[in-house]
Write a protein that holds these residues in place. Structure first.
Motif, PDB file in Angstrom:
ATOM      1  N   ALA A  19       0.834  -1.207   0.000  1.00 22.62           N
ATOM      2  CA  ALA A  19       0.000   0.000   0.000  1.00 22.62           C
ATOM      3  C   ALA A  19       0.867   1.255   0.000  1.00 22.62           C
ATOM      4  O   ALA A  19       0.554   2.236  -0.693  1.00 22.62           O
ATOM      5  CB  ALA A  19      -0.930  -0.008   1.209  1.00 22.62           C
ATOM      6  N   SER A  20       1.961   1.239   0.741  1.00 18.01           N
ATOM      7  CA  SER A  20       2.869   2.393   0.790  1.00 18.01           C
ATOM      8  C   SER A  20       3.498   2.652  -0.564  1.00 18.01           C
ATOM      9  O   SER A  20       3.582   3.800  -1.011  1.00 18.01           O
ATOM     10  CB  SER A  20       3.968   2.166   1.823  1.00 18.01           C
ATOM     11  N   LEU A  21       3.961   1.593  -1.211  1.00 17.09           N
ATOM     12  CA  LEU A  21       4.574   1.752  -2.536  1.00 17.09           C
ATOM     13  C   LEU A  21       3.549   2.278  -3.543  1.00 17.09           C
ATOM     14  O   LEU A  21       3.869   3.141  -4.369  1.00 17.09           O
ATOM     15  CB  LEU A  21       5.179   0.435  -3.004  1.00 17.09           C
ATOM     16  N   GLY A  22       2.334   1.789  -3.473  1.00 17.34           N
ATOM     17  CA  GLY A  22       1.270   2.296  -4.337  1.00 17.34           C
ATOM     18  C   GLY A  22       0.980   3.760  -4.078  1.00 17.34           C
ATOM     19  O   GLY A  22       0.812   4.559  -5.010  1.00 17.34           O
ATOM     20  N   PHE A  23       0.967   4.132  -2.809  1.00 21.83           N
ATOM     21  CA  PHE A  23       0.729   5.521  -2.430  1.00 21.83           C
ATOM     22  C   PHE A  23       1.847   6.420  -2.953  1.00 21.83           C
ATOM     23  O   PHE A  23       1.590   7.493  -3.490  1.00 21.83           O
ATOM     24  CB  PHE A  23       0.603   5.627  -0.901  1.00 21.83           C
ATOM     25  N   VAL A  24       3.088   5.978  -2.802  1.00 21.76           N
ATOM     26  CA  VAL A  24       4.230   6.760  -3.286  1.00 21.76           C
ATOM     27  C   VAL A  24       4.165   6.919  -4.802  1.00 21.76           C
ATOM     28  O   VAL A  24       4.396   8.013  -5.337  1.00 21.76           O
ATOM     29  CB  VAL A  24       5.566   6.111  -2.864  1.00 21.76           C
ATOM     30  N   ALA A  25       3.853   5.845  -5.514  1.00 25.84           N
ATOM     31  CA  ALA A  25       3.732   5.924  -6.970  1.00 25.84           C
ATOM     32  C   ALA A  25       2.640   6.914  -7.365  1.00 25.84           C
ATOM     33  O   ALA A  25       2.814   7.729  -8.280  1.00 25.84           O
ATOM     34  CB  ALA A  25       3.448   4.545  -7.546  1.00 25.84           C
ATOM     35  N   TYR A  26       1.529   6.873  -6.660  1.00 24.65           N
ATOM     36  CA  TYR A  26       0.422   7.787  -6.933  1.00 24.65           C
ATOM     37  C   TYR A  26       0.841   9.236  -6.694  1.00 24.65           C
ATOM     38  O   TYR A  26       0.611  10.111  -7.527  1.00 24.65           O
ATOM     39  CB  TYR A  26      -0.780   7.418  -6.053  1.00 24.65           C
ATOM     40  N   VAL A  27       1.470   9.488  -5.545  1.00 22.93           N
ATOM     41  CA  VAL A  27       1.902  10.847  -5.207  1.00 22.93           C
ATOM     42  C   VAL A  27       2.946  11.338  -6.209  1.00 22.93           C
ATOM     43  O   VAL A  27       2.904  12.484  -6.656  1.00 22.93           O
ATOM     44  CB  VAL A  27       2.438  10.917  -3.755  1.00 22.93           C
ATOM     45  N   ALA A  28       3.891  10.483  -6.569  1.00 19.54           N
ATOM     46  CA  ALA A  28       4.929  10.881  -7.527  1.00 19.54           C
ATOM     47  C   ALA A  28       4.306  11.219  -8.887  1.00 19.54           C
ATOM     48  O   ALA A  28       4.673  12.209  -9.521  1.00 19.54           O
ATOM     49  CB  ALA A  28       5.954   9.766  -7.676  1.00 19.54           C
ATOM     50  N   TYR A  29       3.368  10.423  -9.324  1.00 14.94           N
ATOM     51  CA  TYR A  29       2.748  10.632 -10.630  1.00 14.94           C
ATOM     52  C   TYR A  29       1.854  11.870 -10.644  1.00 14.94           C
ATOM     53  O   TYR A  29       1.802  12.601 -11.628  1.00 14.94           O
ATOM     54  CB  TYR A  29       1.947   9.389 -11.018  1.00 14.94           C
ATOM     55  N   TYR A  30       1.149  12.107  -9.535  1.00 15.73           N
ATOM     56  CA  TYR A  30       0.194  13.209  -9.459  1.00 15.73           C
ATOM     57  C   TYR A  30       0.643  14.333  -8.526  1.00 15.73           C
ATOM     58  O   TYR A  30      -0.193  15.026  -7.961  1.00 15.73           O
ATOM     59  CB  TYR A  30      -1.173  12.689  -8.998  1.00 15.73           C
ATOM     60  N   SER A  31       1.946  14.547  -8.371  1.00 15.71           N
ATOM     61  CA  SER A  31       2.428  15.554  -7.410  1.00 15.71           C
ATOM     62  C   SER A  31       1.914  16.953  -7.743  1.00 15.71           C
ATOM     63  O   SER A  31       1.556  17.715  -6.841  1.00 15.71           O
ATOM     64  CB  SER A  31       3.952  15.544  -7.326  1.00 15.71           C
ATOM     65  N   ASN A  32       1.842  17.311  -9.030  1.00 14.45           N
ATOM     66  CA  ASN A  32       1.317  18.635  -9.396  1.00 14.45           C
ATOM     67  C   ASN A  32      -0.156  18.765  -9.040  1.00 14.45           C
ATOM     68  O   ASN A  32      -0.605  19.811  -8.586  1.00 14.45           O
ATOM     69  CB  ASN A  32       1.516  18.893 -10.897  1.00 14.45           C
ATOM     70  N   VAL A  33      -0.907  17.692  -9.231  1.00 16.44           N
ATOM     71  CA  VAL A  33      -2.336  17.698  -8.897  1.00 16.44           C
ATOM     72  C   VAL A  33      -2.519  17.843  -7.384  1.00 16.44           C
ATOM     73  O   VAL A  33      -3.376  18.592  -6.923  1.00 16.44           O
ATOM     74  CB  VAL A  33      -3.021  16.404  -9.415  1.00 16.44           C
ATOM     75  N   ILE A  34      -1.695  17.124  -6.612  1.00 18.85           N
ATOM     76  CA  ILE A  34      -1.790  17.194  -5.153  1.00 18.85           C
ATOM     77  C   ILE A  34      -1.450  18.600  -4.657  1.00 18.85           C
ATOM     78  O   ILE A  34      -2.145  19.158  -3.807  1.00 18.85           O
ATOM     79  CB  ILE A  34      -0.895  16.131  -4.495  1.00 18.85           C
ATOM     80  N   THR A  35      -0.403  19.191  -5.219  1.00 23.82           N
ATOM     81  CA  THR A  35      -0.019  20.556  -4.840  1.00 23.82           C
ATOM     82  C   THR A  35      -1.164  21.524  -5.132  1.00 23.82           C
ATOM     83  O   THR A  35      -1.527  22.346  -4.285  1.00 23.82           O
ATOM     84  CB  THR A  35       1.254  20.988  -5.598  1.00 23.82           C
ATOM     85  N   LEU A  36      -1.741  21.431  -6.316  1.00 20.96           N
ATOM     86  CA  LEU A  36      -2.854  22.296  -6.698  1.00 20.96           C
ATOM     87  C   LEU A  36      -4.064  22.053  -5.795  1.00 20.96           C
ATOM     88  O   LEU A  36      -4.711  22.997  -5.346  1.00 20.96           O
ATOM     89  CB  LEU A  36      -3.226  22.058  -8.163  1.00 20.96           C
ATOM     90  N   ALA A  37      -4.348  20.776  -5.502  1.00 19.98           N
ATOM     91  CA  ALA A  37      -5.497  20.441  -4.649  1.00 19.98           C
ATOM     92  C   ALA A  37      -5.320  21.022  -3.249  1.00 19.98           C
ATOM     93  O   ALA A  37      -6.262  21.604  -2.697  1.00 19.98           O
ATOM     94  CB  ALA A  37      -5.678  18.931  -4.577  1.00 19.98           C
ATOM     95  N   LEU A  38      -4.133  20.885  -2.676  1.00 17.67           N
ATOM     96  CA  LEU A  38      -3.895  21.433  -1.338  1.00 17.67           C
ATOM     97  C   LEU A  38      -4.131  22.940  -1.336  1.00 17.67           C
ATOM     98  O   LEU A  38      -4.693  23.490  -0.385  1.00 17.67           O
ATOM     99  CB  LEU A  38      -2.469  21.123  -0.874  1.00 17.67           C
ATOM    100  N   HIS A  39      -3.717  23.588  -2.394  1.00 17.61           N
ATOM    101  CA  HIS A  39      -3.860  25.044  -2.477  1.00 17.61           C
ATOM    102  C   HIS A  39      -5.314  25.455  -2.688  1.00 17.61           C
ATOM    103  O   HIS A  39      -5.788  26.418  -2.093  1.00 17.61           O
ATOM    104  CB  HIS A  39      -2.976  25.576  -3.605  1.00 17.61           C
ATOM    105  N   LYS A  40      -6.029  24.723  -3.517  1.00 14.18           N
ATOM    106  CA  LYS A  40      -7.398  25.093  -3.889  1.00 14.18           C
ATOM    107  C   LYS A  40      -8.451  24.674  -2.853  1.00 14.18           C
ATOM    108  O   LYS A  40      -9.559  25.186  -2.873  1.00 14.18           O
ATOM    109  CB  LYS A  40      -7.769  24.460  -5.238  1.00 14.18           C
ATOM    110  N   LEU A  41      -8.115  23.761  -1.981  1.00 10.01           N
ATOM    111  CA  LEU A  41      -9.107  23.245  -1.042  1.00 10.01           C
ATOM    112  C   LEU A  41      -9.400  24.168   0.131  1.00 10.01           C
ATOM    113  O   LEU A  41     -10.254  23.860   0.959  1.00 10.01           O
ATOM    114  CB  LEU A  41      -8.669  21.878  -0.505  1.00 10.01           C
ATOM    115  N   GLY A  42      -8.687  25.272   0.233  1.00 10.84           N
ATOM    116  CA  GLY A  42      -8.917  26.201   1.330  1.00 10.84           C
ATOM    117  C   GLY A  42      -8.579  25.550   2.661  1.00 10.84           C
ATOM    118  O   GLY A  42      -7.507  24.968   2.821  1.00 10.84           O
TER     119      GLY A  42
END
Length: 183
Positions: A19-42
Motif C-alpha cells: 500500500a505504501s509503494l502504491g501511495f508513493v507511486a500515486y503521489v509521484a505521478y500526481y504531485s502537481n495535482v496534489i499541490t494544486l489540490a492542497l492550495h485550492k481546497l482552502g
C-alpha cells in the motif's frame, strides 16, 4: 511468537509495504495535482495534508517531501505549522505502533536477551529522542518506533518530539517555500 501470529504479522507488513509503494507511486505521478489540490481546497487543504502525514506514519515512506510541498503551497509559517501538526500526529501513531509491537512480540521479556548490550539501550535519553529525529529520511520513524517499543514515558517522548519536529518543519517548509520562489 506462535505460528498464526507470525503469519498475521507478515501479512500486515506485506500489505503495508505494498500500500505504501502504491501511495508513493500515486503521489509521484500526481504531485502537481496534489499541490494544486492542497492550495485550492482552502481550509480542507491543511486537513488533507495532516491526514497524509497520518497515512505515511504507518508506512516506511518518509514525510519530508510533503513538508517541502506544505512550505511551497502555504508559505513558511503556515507550512511549518501544518507540517509540525502532521508530524506530531504521525509521531504519536508511530509510538503507538512501537508499543503494540512490543506487546505483540512480548518484547519486555525478550529485551534482556538482546545481543550487543541493546537491552541497556538508552531509548529514553533526551539526546536520542531529539537528535535521532535529525537522521535523514528514517530517523523520526526509528525514534518513534523505538520509543514505543522501549516504553519511553509518554510525556518525555511527546515534548522531545514536539521540539525536534518543530525545528525540522521550519527548516523543510522554509526550504520548500524558498525553492518555489527561486524558480
Amino acid at each position: 511468537m506462535s505460528h498464526p501470529k507470525k503469519h498475521q504479522a507478515w501479512l500486515i507488513l506485506g500489505i503495508t509495504v505494498i500500500a505504501s509503494l502504491g501511495f508513493v507511486a500515486y503521489v509521484a505521478y500526481y504531485s502537481n495535482v496534489i499541490t494544486l489540490a492542497l492550495h485550492k481546497l482552502g481550509l480542507f487543504g491543511p486537513l488533507l495534508s495532516i491526514l497524509l502525514y497520518a497515512i505515511l506514519s504507518a508506512s516506511p515512506i518518509p514525510s519530508d517531501p510533503l513538508t517541502f510541498i506544505n512550505g511551497a503551497v502555504f508559505g513558511p509559517i503556515w507550512g511549518s505549522l501544518i507540517s509540525w501538526t502532521g508530524n506530531m500526529v504521525a509521531a504519536m501513531i508511530e509510538y503507538v505502533i512501537g508499543a503494540k509491537i512490543a506487546t505483540f512480540t512480548d518484547f519486555k521479556d525478550k529485551r534482556n536477551t538482546l545481543p550487543f548490550g541493546l537491552s541497556k539501550f538508552p531509548a529514553d535519553s533526551i539526546w536520542f529522542l531529539m537528535f535521532g529525529r535529525f537522521i535523514p529520511e528514517f530517523g523520526g520513524k526509528i525514534v518513534s518506533l523505538v520509543g514505543g517499543l522501549y516504553h519511553v514515558p509518554l510525556w518525555r517522548y511527546f515534548w522531545t518530539a514536539a521540539i525536534a519536529t518543530l525545528l525540522g518543519s521550519i527548516l523543510f517548509a522554509s526550504t520548500g517555500y524558498g525553492l518555489v520562489r527561486l524558480f
